[in-house]
Structure formats: structure tokens, C-alpha cells
Motif scaffolding. Sequence first.
Motif, PDB file in Angstrom:
ATOM      1  N   LYS A   3       0.838  -1.200   0.000  1.00 59.33           N
ATOM      2  CA  LYS A   3       0.000   0.000   0.000  1.00 59.33           C
ATOM      3  C   LYS A   3       0.875   1.253   0.000  1.00 59.33           C
ATOM      4  CE  LYS A   3      -4.391  -1.124   2.054  1.00 59.33           C
ATOM      5  NZ  LYS A   3      -5.298  -0.847   3.131  1.00 59.33           N
ATOM      6  N   SER A   4       1.919   1.235   0.806  1.00 58.15           N
ATOM      7  CA  SER A   4       2.783   2.418   0.864  1.00 58.15           C
ATOM      8  C   SER A   4       3.501   2.614  -0.454  1.00 58.15           C
ATOM      9  CB  SER A   4       3.766   2.309   2.030  1.00 58.15           C
ATOM     10  OG  SER A   4       4.726   1.306   1.786  1.00 58.15           O
ATOM     11  N   GLY A   5       3.865   1.521  -1.117  1.00 63.07           N
ATOM     12  CA  GLY A   5       4.502   1.636  -2.435  1.00 63.07           C
ATOM     13  C   GLY A   5       3.529   2.216  -3.446  1.00 63.07           C
ATOM     14  N   MET A   6       2.263   1.760  -3.331  1.00 62.94           N
ATOM     15  CA  MET A   6       1.236   2.275  -4.237  1.00 62.94           C
ATOM     16  C   MET A   6       0.961   3.754  -3.965  1.00 62.94           C
ATOM     17  SD  MET A   6       0.204   0.192  -6.390  1.00 62.94           S
ATOM     18  CE  MET A   6      -1.360  -0.385  -6.883  1.00 62.94           C
ATOM     19  N   ARG A   7       0.917   4.080  -2.651  1.00 63.09           N
ATOM     20  CA  ARG A   7       0.690   5.470  -2.277  1.00 63.09           C
ATOM     21  C   ARG A   7       1.830   6.348  -2.803  1.00 63.09           C
ATOM     22  NH1 ARG A   7      -0.422   5.295   3.696  1.00 63.09           N
ATOM     23  NH2 ARG A   7      -1.917   3.719   3.235  1.00 63.09           N
ATOM     24  N   SER A   8       3.020   5.861  -2.687  1.00 67.38           N
ATOM     25  CA  SER A   8       4.191   6.596  -3.152  1.00 67.38           C
ATOM     26  C   SER A   8       4.105   6.809  -4.662  1.00 67.38           C
ATOM     27  CB  SER A   8       5.455   5.827  -2.780  1.00 67.38           C
ATOM     28  OG  SER A   8       6.577   6.418  -3.381  1.00 67.38           O
ATOM     29  N   LEU A   9       3.730   5.761  -5.380  1.00 70.59           N
ATOM     30  CA  LEU A   9       3.580   5.884  -6.838  1.00 70.59           C
ATOM     31  C   LEU A   9       2.454   6.840  -7.189  1.00 70.59           C
ATOM     32  CD1 LEU A   9       4.052   2.201  -8.071  1.00 70.59           C
ATOM     33  CD2 LEU A   9       5.577   4.126  -8.444  1.00 70.59           C
ATOM     34  N   LYS A  10       1.347   6.768  -6.419  1.00 71.45           N
ATOM     35  CA  LYS A  10       0.214   7.656  -6.666  1.00 71.45           C
ATOM     36  C   LYS A  10       0.636   9.109  -6.455  1.00 71.45           C
ATOM     37  CE  LYS A  10      -4.428   8.709  -5.134  1.00 71.45           C
ATOM     38  NZ  LYS A  10      -5.404   8.587  -4.086  1.00 71.45           N
ATOM     39  N   GLU A  11       1.383   9.367  -5.359  1.00 70.04           N
ATOM     40  CA  GLU A  11       1.847  10.730  -5.073  1.00 70.04           C
ATOM     41  C   GLU A  11       2.780  11.220  -6.175  1.00 70.04           C
ATOM     42  OE1 GLU A  11       3.581  11.106  -1.172  1.00 70.04           O
ATOM     43  OE2 GLU A  11       1.768  10.322  -0.216  1.00 70.04           O
ATOM     44  N   ARG A  12       3.657  10.339  -6.589  1.00 70.53           N
ATOM     45  CA  ARG A  12       4.576  10.719  -7.679  1.00 70.53           C
ATOM     46  C   ARG A  12       3.789  11.039  -8.939  1.00 70.53           C
ATOM     47  NH1 ARG A  12       9.030   6.439  -8.632  1.00 70.53           N
ATOM     48  NH2 ARG A  12       9.527   7.912 -10.295  1.00 70.53           N
ATOM     49  N   LEU A  13       2.788  10.238  -9.233  1.00 72.40           N
ATOM     50  CA  LEU A  13       1.956  10.461 -10.420  1.00 72.40           C
ATOM     51  C   LEU A  13       1.199  11.776 -10.295  1.00 72.40           C
ATOM     52  CD1 LEU A  13       0.880   9.372 -13.108  1.00 72.40           C
ATOM     53  CD2 LEU A  13      -0.908   8.195 -11.815  1.00 72.40           C
ATOM     54  N   GLU A  14       0.622  12.027  -9.106  1.00 73.12           N
ATOM     55  CA  GLU A  14      -0.119  13.274  -8.901  1.00 73.12           C
ATOM     56  C   GLU A  14       0.822  14.482  -8.996  1.00 73.12           C
ATOM     57  OE1 GLU A  14      -2.031  12.659  -5.132  1.00 73.12           O
ATOM     58  OE2 GLU A  14      -3.740  11.608  -6.040  1.00 73.12           O
ATOM     59  N   ASN A  15       2.002  14.357  -8.390  1.00 69.60           N
ATOM     60  CA  ASN A  15       2.995  15.451  -8.483  1.00 69.60           C
ATOM     61  C   ASN A  15       3.396  15.676  -9.934  1.00 69.60           C
ATOM     62  OD1 ASN A  15       3.082  15.987  -5.763  1.00 69.60           O
ATOM     63  ND2 ASN A  15       4.842  14.666  -5.359  1.00 69.60           N
ATOM     64  N   GLY A  16       3.615  14.608 -10.662  1.00 65.50           N
ATOM     65  CA  GLY A  16       3.974  14.729 -12.077  1.00 65.50           C
ATOM     66  C   GLY A  16       2.875  15.400 -12.875  1.00 65.50           C
ATOM     67  N   LEU A  17       1.600  15.005 -12.590  1.00 67.47           N
ATOM     68  CA  LEU A  17       0.458  15.615 -13.288  1.00 67.47           C
ATOM     69  C   LEU A  17       0.358  17.114 -12.965  1.00 67.47           C
ATOM     70  CD1 LEU A  17      -2.286  12.856 -13.008  1.00 67.47           C
ATOM     71  CD2 LEU A  17      -1.119  13.636 -15.073  1.00 67.47           C
ATOM     72  N   GLU A  18       0.560  17.466 -11.679  1.00 68.73           N
ATOM     73  CA  GLU A  18       0.512  18.874 -11.277  1.00 68.73           C
ATOM     74  C   GLU A  18       1.595  19.673 -12.000  1.00 68.73           C
ATOM     75  OE1 GLU A  18       0.766  19.328  -7.031  1.00 68.73           O
ATOM     76  OE2 GLU A  18      -1.054  18.132  -6.698  1.00 68.73           O
TER      77      GLU A  18
END
Length: 122
Positions: A3-18
Amino acid sequence: TKKSGMRSLKERLENGLEKMESAAAQVAELQVNLVKDMAVVEEKKAATDKLLAFVGQETAVADEQKAIALVEEEKCTKIADEVTEFQVECEKEMAAAEPVIQAAIEALNSLDKKSITELKAL
């Protein structure tokens, strides 16, 4: 940890999108500014072209006036040369006439009353 790996990837994806959205907004702003700047450049280019045309015309007029002035200068130089020649000629004639004039003055000064009376009798 999955879950933490997924959360980390999600945050990276959201940061990249921003960041991509921010970059897209900046690009759009730059494009608007570029259009404005291009309009200003076109206006200045048109003004510069007009100025160059005017300068070209003025240069042509100045060149024409310069040519006329050179012709007039040549005429004036010729007249000045002729006047100088005439002055030299007159001075020579005056120098030649000066002794005759002096002799005539001396002759007049040597006349007395008796000589004048004799001349009147003639």
C-alpha cells in the motif's frame, strides 16, 4: 508495504500531473505573450521600414542638392578666377599709367600764371 509503495507511486503520479499542468499553463501564458510580442515586433518592423524609406528619399534629395552645390561651386570658382585675372590686368594697366599720371601732375604743377595766359591766348 504494498500500500505504501502504491501510495508513493500515486503521489509521484499526482505530483507529475501537477507539474505537467503547471508547465502547460506556463506554455499557454508564454504563447499569449509571444503573440503580443510578435504584434509589437511587426509594428516596429513596419515603422522601421517606413523610416528606412524616408531616409532613402532624404538621402536621394541630399545627394541631388550636393550635386547642384558642386556645380554652383565650380561656377563660383571660375568667376573668382576670372575676377582675379581681371584684377591683375587692371593692376598692370594702373602700374603702366602711373608714370604718365605723375608726369602730367608734375607738368601741371610746373605751370605758372604766364604759361596759363599763353595757353589762353592760343
